[in-house]
Motif scaffolding. Structure first.
Motif, PDB file in Angstrom:
ATOM      1  N   VAL A 174       0.834  -1.202   0.000  1.00 29.02           N
ATOM      2  CA  VAL A 174       0.000   0.000   0.000  1.00 29.02           C
ATOM      3  C   VAL A 174       0.867   1.250   0.000  1.00 29.02           C
ATOM      4  CG1 VAL A 174      -1.869  -1.202   1.198  1.00 29.02           C
ATOM      5  CG2 VAL A 174      -0.229   0.125   2.510  1.00 29.02           C
ATOM      6  N   ARG A 175       0.227   2.387  -0.290  1.00 25.13           N
ATOM      7  CA  ARG A 175       0.890   3.699  -0.317  1.00 25.13           C
ATOM      8  C   ARG A 175       0.169   4.634   0.644  1.00 25.13           C
ATOM      9  NH1 ARG A 175       4.015   6.643  -4.386  1.00 25.13           N
ATOM     10  NH2 ARG A 175       4.045   8.828  -3.786  1.00 25.13           N
ATOM     11  N   ALA A 176       0.925   5.286   1.523  1.00 21.65           N
ATOM     12  CA  ALA A 176       0.357   6.234   2.472  1.00 21.65           C
ATOM     13  C   ALA A 176       1.002   7.596   2.286  1.00 21.65           C
ATOM     14  CB  ALA A 176       0.573   5.755   3.908  1.00 21.65           C
ATOM     15  N   ALA A 177       0.278   8.641   2.671  1.00 16.32           N
ATOM     16  CA  ALA A 177       0.844   9.988   2.644  1.00 16.32           C
ATOM     17  C   ALA A 177       1.816  10.163   3.804  1.00 16.32           C
ATOM     18  CB  ALA A 177      -0.266  11.027   2.708  1.00 16.32           C
ATOM     19  N   VAL A 178       1.394   9.720   4.988  1.00 18.33           N
ATOM     20  CA  VAL A 178       2.217   9.834   6.192  1.00 18.33           C
ATOM     21  C   VAL A 178       2.092   8.542   6.990  1.00 18.33           C
ATOM     22  CG1 VAL A 178       2.758  11.201   8.242  1.00 18.33           C
ATOM     23  CG2 VAL A 178       1.663  12.302   6.279  1.00 18.33           C
ATOM     24  N   ALA A 179       3.205   8.079   7.531  1.00 18.28           N
ATOM     25  CA  ALA A 179       3.199   6.942   8.459  1.00 18.28           C
ATOM     26  C   ALA A 179       4.173   7.246   9.579  1.00 18.28           C
ATOM     27  CB  ALA A 179       3.597   5.654   7.749  1.00 18.28           C
ATOM     28  N   PHE A 187      -3.800   8.612   4.892  1.00 22.64           N
ATOM     29  CA  PHE A 187      -3.871   8.648   3.433  1.00 22.64           C
ATOM     30  C   PHE A 187      -4.437   9.992   2.991  1.00 22.64           C
ATOM     31  CE2 PHE A 187      -4.384   4.323   4.952  1.00 22.64           C
ATOM     32  CZ  PHE A 187      -3.384   3.665   4.253  1.00 22.64           C
ATOM     33  N   HIS A 188      -4.061  10.422   1.799  1.00 25.74           N
ATOM     34  CA  HIS A 188      -4.499  11.733   1.318  1.00 25.74           C
ATOM     35  C   HIS A 188      -5.608  11.612   0.284  1.00 25.74           C
ATOM     36  CE1 HIS A 188      -4.435  15.914   0.152  1.00 25.74           C
ATOM     37  NE2 HIS A 188      -4.208  15.573  -1.108  1.00 25.74           N
ATOM     38  N   ALA A 189      -6.749  12.213   0.602  1.00 26.15           N
ATOM     39  CA  ALA A 189      -7.849  12.384  -0.359  1.00 26.15           C
ATOM     40  C   ALA A 189      -8.172  11.080  -1.090  1.00 26.15           C
ATOM     41  CB  ALA A 189      -7.504  13.510  -1.335  1.00 26.15           C
ATOM     42  N   ALA A 190      -8.234  11.155  -2.444  1.00 24.92           N
ATOM     43  CA  ALA A 190      -8.659   9.990  -3.227  1.00 24.92           C
ATOM     44  C   ALA A 190      -7.688   8.827  -3.140  1.00 24.92           C
ATOM     45  CB  ALA A 190      -8.861  10.375  -4.696  1.00 24.92           C
ATOM     46  N   GLU A 208       4.607   1.909   1.692  1.00 28.65           N
ATOM     47  CA  GLU A 208       5.551   2.942   1.284  1.00 28.65           C
ATOM     48  C   GLU A 208       4.911   4.278   1.642  1.00 28.65           C
ATOM     49  OE1 GLU A 208       4.922   4.112  -3.328  1.00 28.65           O
ATOM     50  OE2 GLU A 208       5.882   2.160  -3.047  1.00 28.65           O
ATOM     51  N   ALA A 209       5.645   5.114   2.347  1.00 27.78           N
ATOM     52  CA  ALA A 209       5.092   6.360   2.871  1.00 27.78           C
ATOM     53  C   ALA A 209       5.833   7.563   2.314  1.00 27.78           C
ATOM     54  CB  ALA A 209       5.161   6.370   4.397  1.00 27.78           C
ATOM     55  N   GLU A 210       5.062   8.565   1.893  1.00 22.36           N
ATOM     56  CA  GLU A 210       5.667   9.785   1.370  1.00 22.36           C
ATOM     57  C   GLU A 210       6.432  10.530   2.462  1.00 22.36           C
ATOM     58  OE1 GLU A 210       2.557  11.981  -0.577  1.00 22.36           O
ATOM     59  OE2 GLU A 210       1.820  10.163  -1.585  1.00 22.36           O
ATOM     60  N   ARG A 211       6.002  10.351   3.694  1.00 18.07           N
ATOM     61  CA  ARG A 211       6.687  10.988   4.820  1.00 18.07           C
ATOM     62  C   ARG A 211       6.571  10.085   6.030  1.00 18.07           C
ATOM     63  NH1 ARG A 211       5.096  15.244   8.549  1.00 18.07           N
ATOM     64  NH2 ARG A 211       3.035  15.282   7.553  1.00 18.07           N
ATOM     65  N   VAL A 212       7.661   9.871   6.738  1.00 16.93           N
ATOM     66  CA  VAL A 212       7.665   9.056   7.955  1.00 16.93           C
ATOM     67  C   VAL A 212       7.994   9.968   9.146  1.00 16.93           C
ATOM     68  CG1 VAL A 212       8.769   7.153   9.192  1.00 16.93           C
ATOM     69  CG2 VAL A 212       8.299   6.945   6.745  1.00 16.93           C
ATOM     70  N   HIS A 224      -5.893   6.854   9.801  1.00 19.46           N
ATOM     71  CA  HIS A 224      -6.847   6.086   8.989  1.00 19.46           C
ATOM     72  C   HIS A 224      -6.622   4.583   9.108  1.00 19.46           C
ATOM     73  CE1 HIS A 224      -6.873   9.894   6.303  1.00 19.46           C
ATOM     74  NE2 HIS A 224      -7.894   9.931   7.133  1.00 19.46           N
ATOM     75  N   LEU A 225      -5.379   4.184   9.351  1.00 20.58           N
ATOM     76  CA  LEU A 225      -5.031   2.754   9.454  1.00 20.58           C
ATOM     77  C   LEU A 225      -4.141   2.559  10.674  1.00 20.58           C
ATOM     78  CD1 LEU A 225      -5.016  -0.112   8.046  1.00 20.58           C
ATOM     79  CD2 LEU A 225      -2.801   0.598   7.096  1.00 20.58           C
ATOM     80  N   PRO A 226      -4.616   1.835  11.681  1.00 16.96           N
ATOM     81  CA  PRO A 226      -3.774   1.598  12.861  1.00 16.96           C
ATOM     82  C   PRO A 226      -2.555   0.740  12.529  1.00 16.96           C
ATOM     83  CG  PRO A 226      -6.095   1.168  13.327  1.00 16.96           C
ATOM     84  CD  PRO A 226      -5.970   1.304  11.847  1.00 16.96           C
ATOM     85  N   GLY A 227      -1.475   0.997  13.235  1.00  5.46           N
ATOM     86  CA  GLY A 227      -0.231   0.282  12.987  1.00  5.46           C
ATOM     87  C   GLY A 227      -0.296  -1.203  13.258  1.00  5.46           C
ATOM     88  N   VAL A 228      -1.332  -1.669  13.970  1.00  2.77           N
ATOM     89  CA  VAL A 228      -1.455  -3.101  14.233  1.00  2.77           C
ATOM     90  C   VAL A 228      -1.585  -3.895  12.931  1.00  2.77           C
ATOM     91  CG1 VAL A 228      -3.973  -3.080  14.484  1.00  2.77           C
ATOM     92  CG2 VAL A 228      -2.629  -4.810  15.688  1.00  2.77           C
ATOM     93  N   PHE A 229      -2.045  -3.232  11.858  1.00  3.97           N
ATOM     94  CA  PHE A 229      -2.200  -3.910  10.567  1.00  3.97           C
ATOM     95  C   PHE A 229      -0.933  -3.852   9.710  1.00  3.97           C
ATOM     96  CE2 PHE A 229      -6.702  -2.767  11.487  1.00  3.97           C
ATOM     97  CZ  PHE A 229      -7.241  -4.037  11.447  1.00  3.97           C
ATOM     98  N   VAL A 230       0.095  -3.151  10.162  1.00  3.03           N
ATOM     99  CA  VAL A 230       1.283  -2.894   9.339  1.00  3.03           C
ATOM    100  C   VAL A 230       2.512  -3.526   9.973  1.00  3.03           C
ATOM    101  CG1 VAL A 230       2.780  -1.096   8.382  1.00  3.03           C
ATOM    102  CG2 VAL A 230       0.292  -0.741   8.469  1.00  3.03           C
ATOM    103  N   GLN A 231       3.307  -4.217   9.155  1.00  2.26           N
ATOM    104  CA  GLN A 231       4.535  -4.846   9.646  1.00  2.26           C
ATOM    105  C   GLN A 231       5.810  -4.141   9.160  1.00  2.26           C
ATOM    106  OE1 GLN A 231       1.825  -6.967   8.535  1.00  2.26           O
ATOM    107  NE2 GLN A 231       1.404  -6.862  10.739  1.00  2.26           N
ATOM    108  N   ARG A 232       5.732  -3.474   7.994  1.00  2.00           N
ATOM    109  CA  ARG A 232       6.925  -2.829   7.437  1.00  2.00           C
ATOM    110  C   ARG A 232       6.562  -1.462   6.851  1.00  2.00           C
ATOM    111  NH1 ARG A 232       9.576  -8.142   4.269  1.00  2.00           N
ATOM    112  NH2 ARG A 232       9.592  -9.461   6.133  1.00  2.00           N
ATOM    113  N   VAL A 233       7.418  -0.482   7.081  1.00  5.45           N
ATOM    114  CA  VAL A 233       7.228   0.871   6.563  1.00  5.45           C
ATOM    115  C   VAL A 233       8.480   1.268   5.794  1.00  5.45           C
ATOM    116  CG1 VAL A 233       6.871   3.299   7.143  1.00  5.45           C
ATOM    117  CG2 VAL A 233       5.715   1.514   8.475  1.00  5.45           C
ATOM    118  N   VAL A 234       8.292   1.765   4.568  1.00  7.84           N
ATOM    119  CA  VAL A 234       9.412   2.201   3.744  1.00  7.84           C
ATOM    120  C   VAL A 234       9.282   3.701   3.493  1.00  7.84           C
ATOM    121  CG1 VAL A 234      10.609   1.930   1.543  1.00  7.84           C
ATOM    122  CG2 VAL A 234       9.492  -0.043   2.601  1.00  7.84           C
ATOM    123  N   PRO A 235      10.224   4.513   3.968  1.00 12.23           N
ATOM    124  CA  PRO A 235      10.166   5.947   3.689  1.00 12.23           C
ATOM    125  C   PRO A 235      10.616   6.241   2.259  1.00 12.23           C
ATOM    126  CG  PRO A 235      12.091   5.451   5.045  1.00 12.23           C
ATOM    127  CD  PRO A 235      11.352   4.157   4.854  1.00 12.23           C
TER     128      PRO A 235
END
Length: 261
Positions: A174-179, A187-190, A208-212, A224-235
């Motif tokens: 997935v792609r997030a605006a901020v994590a 997530f941002h808008a649409a 993958e996050a636009e900003r960490v 919008h999405l709690p971290g319990v659902f996420v295992q890896r974050v890529v800035p």
């Protein structure tokens, strides 16, 4: 002490995805897709993938790149969209495609993440969705090689409803605006579209996050999405974060002001 889920690069984050994996992928068309995780998976080489996504990208972009290289064997999606290669492979019998109503697909992913095994919905009752016979795979001669099976239909509160099974995948991209570093996402808008429910459905979810940011920097009410659902974050780098394309740009000429105006 909070858990730090940050991986240095997209390549590091997808390195252990094996052949034959099932993937839930966020995005709608090209809006909000995980561009760099898809690119890293393309370079990584995993094959025989099952992809669950609203669509399969477009020719030459997004999931369309994996499709063009023959790396996807099955797609669960709501429509073929603008991807000519997707349509060609499906009609030529090279690809199994389970077409699912868009809202049903979103709820199947959300239900998978919520631990719900199946649910009843009126969407699709009285059509091939419930009665079976949807062509999932064609034979080379154009006949239907694999078709959908009939689904259970019950009358609930006076209305016929069809049973739909939840979707759980091996991996979600997935792609997030901020994590934050613990995986809480905004997530941002649409671009929010299918990203939260795809993330919920994955046993291993990579963002993958636009900003960490640091843990605690996000207002809990804004998550919008709690971290319990996420295992890896890529800035992403600032340059990578700027990559945002659309499928089609349609404009019309600006009206020319009259001399009297």
């Amino acid at each position: 002490m909070s858990v730090d889920k940050v991986f240095a690069t997209p390549a590091d984050a997808v390195a252990d995805i094996p052949d034959g994996s099932s993937l839930a992928v966020g995005g709608f068309g090209l809006a909000g897709i995980p561009w760099f995780l898809i690119g890293a998976l393309l370079e990584q080489g995993a094959r025989d993938l099952t992809v669950v996504s609203n669509n399969c990208g477009v020719d030459g972009a997004g999931l369309g790149l994996l499709l063009e290289q023959g790396r996807i064997s099955r797609v669960v999606a709501s429509y073929v969209g603008e991807n000519k290669e997707f349509a060609r492979q499906y009609l030529a019998g090279e690809l199994t495609v389970e077409l699912t109503p868009q809202g049903t697909l979103a709820e199947r992913l959300r239900a998978g993440g919520a631990g719900i095994g199946a649910f009843f919905t009126p969407t699709g009752v009285g059509t091939l969705v419930s009665e079976g016979g949807l062509p999932w795979r064609y034979a080379p001669d154009g006949s239907v090689a694999v078709a959908s099976e009939p689904k259970e239909v019950r009358t609930i509160q006076g209305r016929e409803m069809v049973l739909e099974e939840a979707i759980v995948t091996d991996v979600a991209l997935v792609r997030a605006a901020v994590a934050d570093r613990a995986g809480n996402c905004v997530f941002h808008a649409a671009a929010r579209n299918f990203n939260p429910v795809a993330a919920m459905a994955g046993r291993l979810t990579i963002v993958e996050a636009e900003r960490v940011v640091e843990v605690g920097a996000l207002d809990p009410d804004a998550v919008h999405l709690p971290g319990v659902f996420v295992q890896r974050v890529v800035p992403l780098t600032p340059e990578q974060a700027e990559r945002k394309s659309i499928e089609k740009r349609t404009t019309r000429p600006r009206p020319v002001p009259s001399p009297e105006a």
